[in-house]
Scaffold this motif. Structure first.
Motif, PDB file in Angstrom:
ATOM      1  N   LYS A  36       0.856  -1.191   0.000  1.00  0.00           N
ATOM      2  CA  LYS A  36       0.000   0.000   0.000  1.00  0.00           C
ATOM      3  C   LYS A  36       0.880   1.224   0.000  1.00  0.00           C
ATOM      4  CE  LYS A  36      -2.493   0.667   3.675  1.00  0.00           C
ATOM      5  NZ  LYS A  36      -3.543   0.486   4.692  1.00  0.00           N
ATOM      6  N   GLU A  37       0.409   2.290  -0.660  1.00  0.00           N
ATOM      7  CA  GLU A  37       1.199   3.511  -0.752  1.00  0.00           C
ATOM      8  C   GLU A  37       0.269   4.711  -0.727  1.00  0.00           C
ATOM      9  OE1 GLU A  37       5.304   4.662  -3.138  1.00  0.00           O
ATOM     10  OE2 GLU A  37       3.861   3.290  -4.052  1.00  0.00           O
ATOM     11  N   SER A  38       0.604   5.701   0.090  1.00  0.00           N
ATOM     12  CA  SER A  38      -0.148   6.949   0.137  1.00  0.00           C
ATOM     13  C   SER A  38       0.826   8.062   0.459  1.00  0.00           C
ATOM     14  CB  SER A  38      -1.271   6.880   1.181  1.00  0.00           C
ATOM     15  OG  SER A  38      -0.743   6.640   2.465  1.00  0.00           O
ATOM     16  N   ASP A  39       0.321   9.283   0.531  1.00  0.00           N
ATOM     17  CA  ASP A  39       1.192  10.435   0.731  1.00  0.00           C
ATOM     18  C   ASP A  39       2.049  10.273   1.985  1.00  0.00           C
ATOM     19  OD1 ASP A  39       0.059  11.515  -1.494  1.00  0.00           O
ATOM     20  OD2 ASP A  39      -1.353  12.790  -0.399  1.00  0.00           O
ATOM     21  N   GLY A  40       3.350  10.183   1.795  1.00  0.00           N
ATOM     22  CA  GLY A  40       4.271  10.145   2.923  1.00  0.00           C
ATOM     23  C   GLY A  40       4.387   8.810   3.619  1.00  0.00           C
ATOM     24  N   ALA A  41       3.618   7.802   3.187  1.00  0.00           N
ATOM     25  CA  ALA A  41       3.639   6.512   3.875  1.00  0.00           C
ATOM     26  C   ALA A  41       3.634   5.380   2.858  1.00  0.00           C
ATOM     27  CB  ALA A  41       2.446   6.385   4.810  1.00  0.00           C
ATOM     28  N   ARG A  42       4.278   4.290   3.227  1.00  0.00           N
ATOM     29  CA  ARG A  42       4.328   3.106   2.371  1.00  0.00           C
ATOM     30  C   ARG A  42       4.287   1.877   3.266  1.00  0.00           C
ATOM     31  NH1 ARG A  42       9.031   2.088  -2.137  1.00  0.00           N
ATOM     32  NH2 ARG A  42       7.707   3.462  -3.363  1.00  0.00           N
ATOM     33  N   THR A  43       3.561   0.855   2.827  1.00  0.00           N
ATOM     34  CA  THR A  43       3.484  -0.407   3.549  1.00  0.00           C
ATOM     35  C   THR A  43       4.069  -1.499   2.677  1.00  0.00           C
ATOM     36  OG1 THR A  43       1.463   0.362   4.629  1.00  0.00           O
ATOM     37  CG2 THR A  43       1.966  -1.966   4.804  1.00  0.00           C
ATOM     38  N   LEU A  44       4.968  -2.274   3.245  1.00  0.00           N
ATOM     39  CA  LEU A  44       5.737  -3.251   2.480  1.00  0.00           C
ATOM     40  C   LEU A  44       5.678  -4.626   3.130  1.00  0.00           C
ATOM     41  CD1 LEU A  44       8.830  -0.922   2.342  1.00  0.00           C
ATOM     42  CD2 LEU A  44       7.540  -1.502   0.298  1.00  0.00           C
ATOM     43  N   LEU A  45       5.706  -5.642   2.291  1.00  0.00           N
ATOM     44  CA  LEU A  45       5.955  -6.998   2.761  1.00  0.00           C
ATOM     45  C   LEU A  45       7.455  -7.219   2.698  1.00  0.00           C
ATOM     46  CD1 LEU A  45       4.794  -9.803   3.563  1.00  0.00           C
ATOM     47  CD2 LEU A  45       4.881 -10.381   1.131  1.00  0.00           C
ATOM     48  N   ALA A  46       8.017  -7.793   3.757  1.00  0.00           N
ATOM     49  CA  ALA A  46       9.466  -7.972   3.812  1.00  0.00           C
ATOM     50  C   ALA A  46       9.800  -9.301   4.484  1.00  0.00           C
ATOM     51  CB  ALA A  46      10.117  -6.823   4.583  1.00  0.00           C
ATOM     52  N   ASN A  47      11.047  -9.704   4.321  1.00  0.00           N
ATOM     53  CA  ASN A  47      11.559 -10.885   5.010  1.00  0.00           C
ATOM     54  C   ASN A  47      12.465 -10.447   6.159  1.00  0.00           C
ATOM     55  OD1 ASN A  47      10.395 -12.971   3.471  1.00  0.00           O
ATOM     56  ND2 ASN A  47      11.927 -12.707   1.856  1.00  0.00           N
ATOM     57  N   ARG A  51      15.195 -13.966  11.518  1.00  0.00           N
ATOM     58  CA  ARG A  51      14.249 -14.999  11.950  1.00  0.00           C
ATOM     59  C   ARG A  51      13.733 -15.849  10.788  1.00  0.00           C
ATOM     60  NH1 ARG A  51      11.979 -14.476  17.032  1.00  0.00           N
ATOM     61  NH2 ARG A  51      12.613 -12.643  18.220  1.00  0.00           N
ATOM     62  N   ASN A  52      14.074 -15.430   9.566  1.00  0.00           N
ATOM     63  CA  ASN A  52      13.625 -16.144   8.375  1.00  0.00           C
ATOM     64  C   ASN A  52      12.101 -16.271   8.341  1.00  0.00           C
ATOM     65  OD1 ASN A  52      13.925 -17.476   5.900  1.00  0.00           O
ATOM     66  ND2 ASN A  52      13.976 -19.492   6.865  1.00  0.00           N
ATOM     67  N   GLU A  53      11.428 -15.132   8.492  1.00  0.00           N
ATOM     68  CA  GLU A  53       9.973 -15.126   8.463  1.00  0.00           C
ATOM     69  C   GLU A  53       9.486 -13.800   7.876  1.00  0.00           C
ATOM     70  OE1 GLU A  53       8.980 -15.695  12.555  1.00  0.00           O
ATOM     71  OE2 GLU A  53       9.200 -13.575  13.058  1.00  0.00           O
ATOM     72  N   PRO A  54       8.284 -13.800   7.279  1.00  0.00           N
ATOM     73  CA  PRO A  54       7.762 -12.570   6.684  1.00  0.00           C
ATOM     74  C   PRO A  54       7.281 -11.592   7.752  1.00  0.00           C
ATOM     75  CG  PRO A  54       6.157 -14.323   6.471  1.00  0.00           C
ATOM     76  CD  PRO A  54       7.387 -14.955   7.052  1.00  0.00           C
ATOM     77  N   VAL A  55       7.412 -10.308   7.465  1.00  0.00           N
ATOM     78  CA  VAL A  55       6.914  -9.241   8.329  1.00  0.00           C
ATOM     79  C   VAL A  55       6.302  -8.164   7.443  1.00  0.00           C
ATOM     80  CG1 VAL A  55       8.572  -9.633  10.188  1.00  0.00           C
ATOM     81  CG2 VAL A  55       9.152  -8.061   8.326  1.00  0.00           C
ATOM     82  N   VAL A  56       5.582  -7.254   8.066  1.00  0.00           N
ATOM     83  CA  VAL A  56       5.017  -6.086   7.381  1.00  0.00           C
ATOM     84  C   VAL A  56       5.709  -4.839   7.922  1.00  0.00           C
ATOM     85  CG1 VAL A  56       2.953  -4.676   7.064  1.00  0.00           C
ATOM     86  CG2 VAL A  56       2.800  -7.161   6.905  1.00  0.00           C
ATOM     87  N   TYR A 107       3.452 -10.484  10.299  1.00  0.00           N
ATOM     88  CA  TYR A 107       2.675 -10.851   9.118  1.00  0.00           C
ATOM     89  C   TYR A 107       1.553 -11.779   9.558  1.00  0.00           C
ATOM     90  CZ  TYR A 107       1.681 -13.657   4.894  1.00  0.00           C
ATOM     91  OH  TYR A 107       1.072 -14.334   3.874  1.00  0.00           O
ATOM     92  N   VAL A 108       0.321 -11.480   9.159  1.00  0.00           N
ATOM     93  CA  VAL A 108      -0.824 -12.323   9.489  1.00  0.00           C
ATOM     94  C   VAL A 108      -1.427 -12.826   8.194  1.00  0.00           C
ATOM     95  CG1 VAL A 108      -3.073 -12.444  10.607  1.00  0.00           C
ATOM     96  CG2 VAL A 108      -1.267 -11.045  11.612  1.00  0.00           C
ATOM     97  N   GLU A 109      -1.414 -14.125   8.014  1.00  0.00           N
ATOM     98  CA  GLU A 109      -1.932 -14.703   6.779  1.00  0.00           C
ATOM     99  C   GLU A 109      -3.450 -14.798   6.838  1.00  0.00           C
ATOM    100  OE1 GLU A 109      -1.237 -18.602   3.889  1.00  0.00           O
ATOM    101  OE2 GLU A 109      -0.278 -18.482   5.858  1.00  0.00           O
ATOM    102  N   GLY A 110      -4.098 -14.528   5.720  1.00  0.00           N
ATOM    103  CA  GLY A 110      -5.547 -14.624   5.644  1.00  0.00           C
ATOM    104  C   GLY A 110      -6.112 -13.539   4.762  1.00  0.00           C
ATOM    105  N   VAL A 111      -7.399 -13.296   4.899  1.00  0.00           N
ATOM    106  CA  VAL A 111      -8.077 -12.241   4.143  1.00  0.00           C
ATOM    107  C   VAL A 111      -8.714 -11.290   5.134  1.00  0.00           C
ATOM    108  CG1 VAL A 111      -8.504 -13.711   2.140  1.00  0.00           C
ATOM    109  CG2 VAL A 111     -10.228 -13.549   3.933  1.00  0.00           C
ATOM    110  N   SER A 112      -8.861 -10.046   4.758  1.00  0.00           N
ATOM    111  CA  SER A 112      -9.448  -9.080   5.681  1.00  0.00           C
ATOM    112  C   SER A 112     -10.959  -9.251   5.735  1.00  0.00           C
ATOM    113  CB  SER A 112      -9.102  -7.651   5.253  1.00  0.00           C
ATOM    114  OG  SER A 112      -9.852  -7.276   4.117  1.00  0.00           O
TER     115      SER A 112
END
Length: 263
Positions: A36-47, A51-56, A107-112
């Motif tokens: 997600k991206e908006s003015d001044g802010a960005r949300t990323l999926l990362a490793n 810990r070898n695990e996904p994070v936000v 990171y939480v897997e699923g759907v909103s």
């Protein structure tokens, strides 16, 4: 794939656009996708390479956050990072690299829940399952003197792989004055649909646990009715309805729910 307006945590596979060049935050978090991206802010999926695990990761441009507000945000984030004894810690890390302030979340897997509601109301049994999970999470937070302060369908993630729906709350406890001011108008209106009068500043009452419970009630109403009880063309109109309008009865709309649940 999760629509752009949904919570950054909600994804069944790996949504969003792949980053053109992977960034490494703090020598530890390697970016994978833009969620997600908006003015001044960005949300990323990362490793998380340690810990070898996904994070936000949520990044805020330092220049867009006033110094006083930034100090408050950092203080609250560090407090959230200390809640490691919870079933799911609300925040894993908060750092600054000069240009950016960034927050690292599980990171939480699923759907909103917002995505599910796009198909209409949710049956009573499944709504009750969602409610049990939400209130269990709130009890855990409130026991630790932490408020969620941003309960809405986009911040409830559903694990729909189970026969009984399981739900988790995300985006817990972040300073609303910081993040709300950075939201586009459409997203600010969406947030206002679930905001208690005291949190909106419409009442001279301290924001406490009842504020979260109010927002959770609005959320469960939408699960059953397919829409929130109040709406409006502006944030001000919505907040005024929270203060003055009666909640439309579900039974009067032909929605068959147990009377005790509606009350």
């Amino acid at each position: 794939m999760v629509p752009p307006q949904d919570s950054a945590h909600a994804h069944a596979a790996l949504p969003g656009a792949p980053v053109r060049a992977a960034q490494l935050f703090g020598g530890r978090y390697q970016t994978v996708r833009i969620l997600k991206e908006s003015d001044g802010a960005r949300t990323l999926l990362a490793n998380d390479l340690e810990r070898n695990e996904p994070v936000v990761i949520k990044t805020l441009q330092s220049a867009t956050v006033p110094p006083g507000t930034r100090m408050r945000l950092e203080q609250e984030c560090h407090q959230l990072c200390e809640l490691y004894s919870m079933d799911q810690p609300p925040l894993l890390d908060v750092r600054s690299d000069g240009e950016y302030l960034y927050l690292v979340m599980p990171y939480v897997e699923g759907v909103s829940l917002e995505t599910l509601l796009g198909s209409g109301p949710i049956p009573v049994r499944e709504t009750l399952s969602i409610g049990i999970c939400v209130f269990h999470a709130l009890r855990e937070l409130h026991t630790r003197r932490v408020l969620h302060r941003n309960i809405k369908p986009g911040n409830v993630i559903i694990d729909d792989r189970c026969s009984v729906l399981r739900a988790k709350l995300v985006d817990i406890g972040l300073a609303p004055t910081v993040l709300t001011n950075m939201l586009p108008d459409r997203q600010a209106m969406r947030t206002a649909l679930y905001t208690s009068p005291e949190q909106a500043g419409s009442m001279d009452v301290d924001v406490a646990e009842p504020s979260d419970l109010y927002s959770a009630g609005i959320l469960l109403y939408e699960c059953l009715a397919g829409r929130p009880p109040f709406s409006g063309q502006t944030v001000g109109t919505i907040l005024f309805e929270h203060m003055t309008a009666s909640v439309p009865e579900l039974s009067a709309q032909g929605i068959d729910v147990p009377r005790a649940l509606e009350e």
